[in-house]
Structures are given as C-alpha cells and as structure tokens.
Design a protein around this motif. Sequence first.
Motif, mmCIF file in Angstrom:
data_model
loop_
_atom_site.group_PDB
_atom_site.id
_atom_site.type_symbol
_atom_site.label_atom_id
_atom_site.label_comp_id
_atom_site.label_asym_id
_atom_site.label_seq_id
_atom_site.Cartn_x
_atom_site.Cartn_y
_atom_site.Cartn_z
ATOM 1 N N PRO A 42 -3.294 -13.695 -11.386
ATOM 2 C CA PRO A 42 -2.968 -12.604 -10.456
ATOM 3 C C PRO A 42 -1.615 -11.976 -10.747
ATOM 4 O O PRO A 42 -0.595 -12.661 -10.846
ATOM 5 N N PRO A 44 -0.014 -7.994 -9.739
ATOM 6 C CA PRO A 44 -0.250 -6.623 -9.291
ATOM 7 C C PRO A 44 -0.044 -5.587 -10.391
ATOM 8 O O PRO A 44 -0.744 -4.571 -10.434
ATOM 9 N N ALA A 47 -3.259 -5.308 -12.276
ATOM 10 C CA ALA A 47 -4.257 -4.582 -11.492
ATOM 11 C C ALA A 47 -3.993 -3.088 -11.522
ATOM 12 O O ALA A 47 -4.912 -2.274 -11.691
ATOM 13 N N HIS A 48 -2.742 -2.706 -11.378
ATOM 14 C CA HIS A 48 -2.410 -1.280 -11.388
ATOM 15 C C HIS A 48 -2.623 -0.678 -12.775
ATOM 16 O O HIS A 48 -2.980 0.502 -12.896
ATOM 17 N N GLU A 107 -9.105 -3.847 -7.666
ATOM 18 C CA GLU A 107 -8.713 -3.726 -6.262
ATOM 19 C C GLU A 107 -9.040 -4.992 -5.481
ATOM 20 O O GLU A 107 -8.218 -5.463 -4.670
ATOM 21 N N LEU A 110 -6.686 -7.901 -6.157
ATOM 22 C CA LEU A 110 -5.413 -7.830 -5.432
ATOM 23 C C LEU A 110 -5.498 -8.528 -4.080
ATOM 24 O O LEU A 110 -4.483 -8.970 -3.539
ATOM 25 N N GLU A 111 -6.726 -8.597 -3.536
ATOM 26 C CA GLU A 111 -6.914 -9.237 -2.227
ATOM 27 C C GLU A 111 -7.091 -10.753 -2.340
ATOM 28 O O GLU A 111 -7.306 -11.426 -1.346
ATOM 29 N N PRO A 113 -4.771 -13.229 -3.857
ATOM 30 C CA PRO A 113 -3.514 -13.547 -4.537
ATOM 31 C C PRO A 113 -3.460 -14.941 -5.140
ATOM 32 O O PRO A 113 -2.698 -15.192 -6.072
#
Length: 221
Positions: A42, A44, A47-48, A107, A110-111, A113
């Motif tokens: 994980p 962010p 993910a971005h 997306e 991201l939920e 973690p």
Amino acid sequence: MRRRDYHQSLADEMAALAEEVTELGIIAVDVFKTAAAMLFAPDPGVAHAAMRLAEQGALCYQDVHQRAVALLARWSPFGDELRRVVDLQRTATECARIAEHGRRIAEQALEIPSGAEEALLPVDTRAAGILVGLIRQVYVLLRGCLLLITTRDRSMARRLVVEDAELERLYQQLKGLIESGIAARPRQAPPLRGLLLVLVELEEIGNRVTTLCRDRLTPAG
C-alpha cells in the motif's frame, strides 16, 4: 486521386491509427500492473500513479476515436478496410475500459491501508495465494491481449478464452472464501467488502479480453 495513391494514403492513416490503439493497450496494462502492486504494498503515491495513467489512457482513447471518425469521413473506406477501422475502434473501446477497471482497483486499494494479504489473513490461509494467482492470471490475459492486438492471431484468441476460464475459477473460489469470511467476522467486513469490489474489476478485465477474442474468432460478415 489515383486509386493506388488512395489506397496508400488510407493504409498510412490506418497504420497510424493501429499504432495508437496499441499504445492505448500498453497504457491499460500499465494501469493494471500499477494498481495491482498497490494491493500488496500500500502506497497512495502508487495508487495515484495508476489513476494518472488511466487519465492518460482516456485521453488516448479520445484521440483514437477522433482519428477514426476523421479517417472514415475523409476516405469512406469499404469492405475489409472499413471492417479494420471498426475493429480498431472496438479494440480501443475495450482497452479504455480495461484502464478504467484498473483505476477502480487503485481506488479500492486506497481503502485497504493494511494491504490485501493482511486483510485476507483471518479469512483462510489459502486466500492470499489465490489472490496472487488471480492477479497473475489477469496479467497473462493482458499480455496475450497485447499480442492479439498487434498480430490478430486467431490461435492466440482461442488460448486466451481458455485462460479466462481459469481466471473465472479463481475468482469464484476467492469470492466464496471472502463472503464466508464476512459472514463469520462482520467487524472485519469493510476491507473484505473492498476486496470483493476488486475481484469484480479483475473479472471484468477478463471479460474485456474475451470480448476482443470473440471479435477475432467471429467470421467477417
């Protein structure tokens, strides 16, 4: 314009269109690879990055569509040439949808973690391994899809349909384990529900690939 010049100019534009469709396919695979990495490590930022790639894919798709419309208006192709343009448009549509499925995976990741492996640990000792196998199977399909786009090989299309059956088996197996885990441990349900959504996106990617395969295997009208 002489007939020979017409066919050469049309062929040049179709080659450029095909090259851009291939580029869109590469972007779609990159979105998936980046999003899948996010599930196990994980971050962010990762993910971005997947989301930015998906945006790039959406822009590429718009350009492909505009090029195809302009080509049809300029040359009014028919027969095999018209079928090829339509085929490229359909391929671009499926590739854009694959990129969008990859964006949704990012997306959802991201939920979660804690990462997918930790979320699956209480469910079943086999669950994380099945997820790895499922992601690997999707990647096999996507690599084959890129070859299919560039070669239009019917034997490759048939192989990918078989590979999709294995993807479906893994999907159903992991889905059943996660649903049982949610029922047994309601307090741990949120990340598991997120993983169920990820599974849906993975299955949909397989569906997009098999759509392209069936297009290749359907005799031209």
